[in-house]
Design a protein around this motif. Structure first.
Motif, PDB file in Angstrom:
ATOM      1  N   ARG A 145      30.336  47.713  40.653  1.00 38.65           N
ATOM      2  CA  ARG A 145      31.420  48.686  40.661  1.00 38.65           C
ATOM      3  C   ARG A 145      32.745  47.978  40.443  1.00 38.65           C
ATOM      4  N   GLU A 146      33.762  48.751  40.081  1.00 40.57           N
ATOM      5  CA  GLU A 146      35.123  48.239  40.061  1.00 40.57           C
ATOM      6  C   GLU A 146      35.628  48.176  41.498  1.00 40.57           C
ATOM      7  N   MET A 147      36.315  47.094  41.826  1.00 37.19           N
ATOM      8  CA  MET A 147      36.886  46.922  43.156  1.00 37.19           C
ATOM      9  C   MET A 147      38.347  47.376  43.086  1.00 37.19           C
ATOM     10  N   PRO A 148      38.659  48.548  43.587  1.00 35.40           N
ATOM     11  CA  PRO A 148      39.972  49.154  43.359  1.00 35.40           C
ATOM     12  C   PRO A 148      41.134  48.250  43.765  1.00 35.40           C
ATOM     13  N   GLY A 149      42.088  48.092  42.852  1.00 43.07           N
ATOM     14  CA  GLY A 149      43.320  47.394  43.145  1.00 43.07           C
ATOM     15  C   GLY A 149      43.262  45.887  43.142  1.00 43.07           C
ATOM     16  N   LEU A 150      42.090  45.304  42.818  1.00 38.43           N
ATOM     17  CA  LEU A 150      41.945  43.859  42.910  1.00 38.43           C
ATOM     18  C   LEU A 150      41.895  43.165  41.557  1.00 38.43           C
ATOM     19  N   GLY A 151      41.774  43.931  40.465  1.00 40.12           N
ATOM     20  CA  GLY A 151      41.614  43.314  39.158  1.00 40.12           C
ATOM     21  C   GLY A 151      40.236  42.730  38.935  1.00 40.12           C
ATOM     22  N   LEU A 152      39.291  43.127  39.773  1.00 39.93           N
ATOM     23  CA  LEU A 152      37.939  42.581  39.741  1.00 39.93           C
ATOM     24  C   LEU A 152      36.906  43.697  39.773  1.00 39.93           C
ATOM     25  N   SER A 153      35.748  43.412  39.199  1.00 39.01           N
ATOM     26  CA  SER A 153      34.551  44.223  39.393  1.00 39.01           C
ATOM     27  C   SER A 153      33.480  43.323  39.998  1.00 39.01           C
TER      28      SER A 153
END
Length: 214
Positions: free
Chosen positions: A31-39
């Motif tokens: 999943r996309e990790m909201p607000g972190l610039g990472l998935s």
């Protein structure tokens, strides 16, 4: 006292999938990790133990977000010949009261994370943030409703983490955790986790992380 999961950084989803396939490991979800610039990608090793793979998704972190993308980028730049670089580790604490006791003893931060949809129950996380300055320290985690059930199509049957090499002082780590986590090996330095070994039912193993030198 066991390792709950190890977080590893990689450069792209494709790179992660290729490296995991070579190791005989499958992916349960991502999943996309909201607000972190990472998935992320989640790799179950056995019930109660996973690998979590981070890769940049091209989005800018939100203002004030934890600097996880920065940490991942620094690790990858420091080890250009390696992939799936450990950047953090978490230790499971079975009893909530024990986790809270350790948190109070060491003035750890406490995060009570709610459930994140079906199959991902709530958890209590201690020490997140303090481990930014002392990267060798794990976060402590307690799953109040039990560990999430996860399945993946593996090429080989993993039986879990058999060892983790952490650059850091053993006595400080053991004091922080309230004991010695199973499989912990400490090596010189203070940079944190450097490699993790995964065992398989066929008796084999694979090591992910920074290749040993010398």
């Amino acid at each position: 006292m066991e390792i709950d999961h190890v977080v590893l950084a990689t450069r792209s989803r494709q790179e992660a999938e290729q490296a995991l396939a070579r190791a005989g490991l499958g992916i349960a979800r991502g999943r996309e990790m909201p607000g972190l610039g990472l998935s992320n990608l989640v790799v179950p090793l056995r019930h109660g133990q996973i690998l979590e793979i981070h890769y940049p998704n091209g989005k800018e972190p939100a203002p004030g977000a934890p600097p996880l993308l920065q940490f991942d980028t620094e690790a990858l730049e420091a080890h250009p010949e390696d992939t799936l670089i450990p950047v953090a580790w978490l230790v499971a604490v079975e009893e909530e009261a024990r986790l809270r006791e350790l948190a109070a003893l060491h003035a750890m931060s406490l995060i009570e994370a709610p459930a994140e949809g079906p199959g991902f129950p709530p958890y209590l996380l201690a020490g997140f943030g303090q481990n930014f300055a002392r990267r060798f320290l794990p976060c402590l985690i307690h799953w109040s409703e039990g560990f999430p059930p996860l399945r993946a199509e593996h090429g080989r049957e993993p039986v879990g983490i058999t060892g983790i090499d952490v650059a850091g002082p053993r006595d400080v780590i053991e004091d922080w955790c309230g004991g010695r986590p199973a499989g912990l090996r400490t090596v010189p330095g203070t940079s944190g986790a450097v490699r993790v070994a995964i065992g398989f039912a066929d008796g084999g193993s694979v090591t992910l992380g920074v290749a040993p030198t010398g």
